[in-house]
Write an enzyme that holds these catalytic residues in place. Structure first.
Site, mmCIF file in Angstrom:
data_model
loop_
_atom_site.group_PDB
_atom_site.id
_atom_site.type_symbol
_atom_site.label_atom_id
_atom_site.label_comp_id
_atom_site.label_asym_id
_atom_site.label_seq_id
_atom_site.Cartn_x
_atom_site.Cartn_y
_atom_site.Cartn_z
ATOM 1 N N THR A 128 2.953 2.027 -2.112
ATOM 2 C CA THR A 128 4.260 1.724 -2.699
ATOM 3 C C THR A 128 4.281 1.992 -4.195
ATOM 4 O O THR A 128 5.363 2.159 -4.774
ATOM 5 C CB THR A 128 4.632 0.244 -2.460
ATOM 6 O OG1 THR A 128 3.542 -0.580 -2.904
ATOM 7 C CG2 THR A 128 4.902 -0.027 -0.991
ATOM 8 N N ASP A 129 3.114 2.050 -4.833
ATOM 9 C CA ASP A 129 3.119 2.102 -6.300
ATOM 10 C C ASP A 129 3.662 3.424 -6.830
ATOM 11 O O ASP A 129 4.380 3.442 -7.830
ATOM 12 C CB ASP A 129 1.741 1.781 -6.894
ATOM 13 C CG ASP A 129 0.622 2.705 -6.459
ATOM 14 O OD1 ASP A 129 0.813 3.435 -5.452
ATOM 15 O OD2 ASP A 129 -0.436 2.696 -7.106
ATOM 16 N N SER A 160 -11.210 0.553 -6.006
ATOM 17 C CA SER A 160 -10.839 1.013 -7.348
ATOM 18 C C SER A 160 -12.008 1.110 -8.316
ATOM 19 O O SER A 160 -11.912 0.724 -9.477
ATOM 20 C CB SER A 160 -9.746 0.117 -7.946
ATOM 21 O OG SER A 160 -8.579 0.210 -7.186
ATOM 22 N N SER A 161 -13.107 1.681 -7.849
ATOM 23 C CA SER A 161 -14.220 1.919 -8.766
ATOM 24 C C SER A 161 -13.816 2.890 -9.864
ATOM 25 O O SER A 161 -14.257 2.759 -11.017
ATOM 26 C CB SER A 161 -15.432 2.456 -7.998
ATOM 27 O OG SER A 161 -15.111 3.658 -7.310
ATOM 28 N N GLU A 195 0.840 -1.204 0.000
ATOM 29 C CA GLU A 195 0.000 0.000 0.000
ATOM 30 C C GLU A 195 0.874 1.252 0.000
ATOM 31 O O GLU A 195 1.825 1.357 0.778
ATOM 32 C CB GLU A 195 -0.896 -0.007 1.242
ATOM 33 C CG GLU A 195 -2.288 0.493 0.992
ATOM 34 C CD GLU A 195 -3.050 -0.385 0.007
ATOM 35 O OE1 GLU A 195 -3.171 0.014 -1.166
ATOM 36 O OE2 GLU A 195 -3.523 -1.449 0.398
ATOM 37 N N ASP A 198 -3.828 0.431 -9.490
ATOM 38 C CA ASP A 198 -5.249 0.158 -9.663
ATOM 39 C C ASP A 198 -5.599 -0.113 -11.118
ATOM 40 O O ASP A 198 -6.318 -1.062 -11.442
ATOM 41 C CB ASP A 198 -6.077 1.329 -9.132
ATOM 42 C CG ASP A 198 -5.921 1.530 -7.644
ATOM 43 O OD1 ASP A 198 -5.362 0.644 -6.972
ATOM 44 O OD2 ASP A 198 -6.362 2.581 -7.146
#
Length: 368
Positions: free
Chosen positions: A19-20, A111-112, A17, A157
């Site tokens: 980290t991206d 992630s809608s 989390e 996402d």
């Protein structure tokens, strides 16, 4: 008259989390919950958007007028941003009628928004014969969210929605988008992963998310690296000693230890030792709560109540400030754990959360 129907899923992030956007590692998988787009191309330069889930008439926008400085400030910014990003990258979109229906809970950290972006991009890539592969679609959708919507999110996402495979978690290196599909059949091992939607809403485009990202960039600059991913776990203590700002120091510690947790979870999953993942999840939640400071009362309560009821581990998932938590539990204890969470919320007079079992599902695809 329609030209086709496409679907793109939401995702749950098992570990990795925040980290991206630090060029690190993540491990999401796609949910069965999807956003479905029914699309017909048009050739008059009009983008006509309608959602079965949002009250109101269809919204009409001109493709030529799309600009980040003139966004609408509502859900239509996500598909409009995708069309803008396509055009900005040199891909002509002549216009389209798009009708959306979604089962991805909005604001739940699942992630809608990425599902909405990816289904739009995939449909238009197919219909306009753009030939964009899945990583390119993900990058384009991230640009739409960053530059058009104004949310400083990473690439996880969109990549999860575009690239995940059924029955697998996705080990993603967000620096070079190297992907590894990891078999993730918890049911075969007598386990379940519960998702607990606290129904506390969050928004990535609000300032707190951006503050964390800016703090991570400040940490990387202080350490002389391009991203916090480049700080080795073995050298963490030495690195922390070179960061003067205590808040930035905490952000650095979370990102470096979280990357290490992703690698530990990968190791357990590959070895088939899924039960050992539980404590790593709980450890990750403590880091998100204490170092990254993105948890809240409801998310903390899910973790506390579920672990106390015998769950193997739990943590918040998604950007934080609300949304959802995940709970790894023996399937035989799932009902008891779920009841303990519901009872804990009732005892504090909190809004009743929504619980469901997460099973890794298929990524974005054309339905017809």
């Amino acid at each position: 008259m329609t030209d086709g129907v496409w679907a793109a899923p939401g995702r749950v992030n098992l570990i990795g989390e925040h980290t991206d956007y630090n060029d690190g590692f993540v491990m999401p998988f796609a949910l069965p919950h999807t956003t479905v787009a029914t699309v017909a191309l048009r050739h008059d330069g009009v983008l006509r958007l309608h959602s079965a889930d949002v009250p109101g008439d269809p919204v009409e926008l001109r493709v030529a007028d799309l600009d980040p400085g003139r966004r609408s400030g509502d859900w239509t910014d996500y598909p409009a941003g995708v069309v803008w990003a396509l055009a900005d990258a040199g891909h002509a979109v002549p216009g389209a009628d798009i009708h959306y229906e979604s089962t991805v809970p909005a604001g739940a950290g699942l992630s809608s928004s990425a599902a909405l972006e990816v289904v739009t991009a995939l449909a238009l890539s197919d219909l306009c014969e753009l030939g964009l592969d899945r990583p390119a679609l993900a990058r384009l959708c991230q640009r739409a969210e960053n530059s058009y919507v104004g949310a400083p999110t990473g690439i996880m996402d969109q990549t999860a929605s575009a690239c995940c495979e059924a029955g697998h978690a996705l080990h993603l290196d967000t620096r070079d988008l190297t992907r590894r599909q990891v078999p993730f059949d918890l049911a075969a091992h007598g386990l379940e992963l519960l998702v607990v939607d606290t129904r506390v809403k969050h928004s990535h485009s609000e300032g707190e998310y951006g503050k964390r990202r800016a703090g991570c960039e400040a940490g990387a600059a202080a350490l002389g690296v391009s991203a916090l991913r480049d700080v080795p776990y073995a050298a963490l203590d030495e690195a922390l000693g070179r960061v003067e700002d205590p808040e930035v120091r905490r952000l650095v510690r979370h990102v470096v230890t979280e990357n290490a947790r992703v690698e530990r979870v990968i190791g357990h999953a590959v070895a088939g030792d899924f039960r050992s993942i539980g404590p790593v999840l709980t450890e990750g939640h403590a880091s998100l709560r204490d170092d990254f400071a993105v948890s809240c009362e409801e998310l903390d309560l899910v973790v506390e109540a579920s672990v106390a009821a015998g769950a193997l581990g739990a943590r918040m998932t998604g950007g934080g400030f609300g949304g959802s938590a995940i709970v790894l539990t023996e399937a035989s204890r799932s009902s008891d754990v779920g009841k303990a969470v519901l009872d804990a919320f009732a005892d504090r007079s909190l809004l009743e959360p929504r619980l469901f079992t997460a099973v890794p599902a298929e990524g974005a695809r054309r339905l017809s």
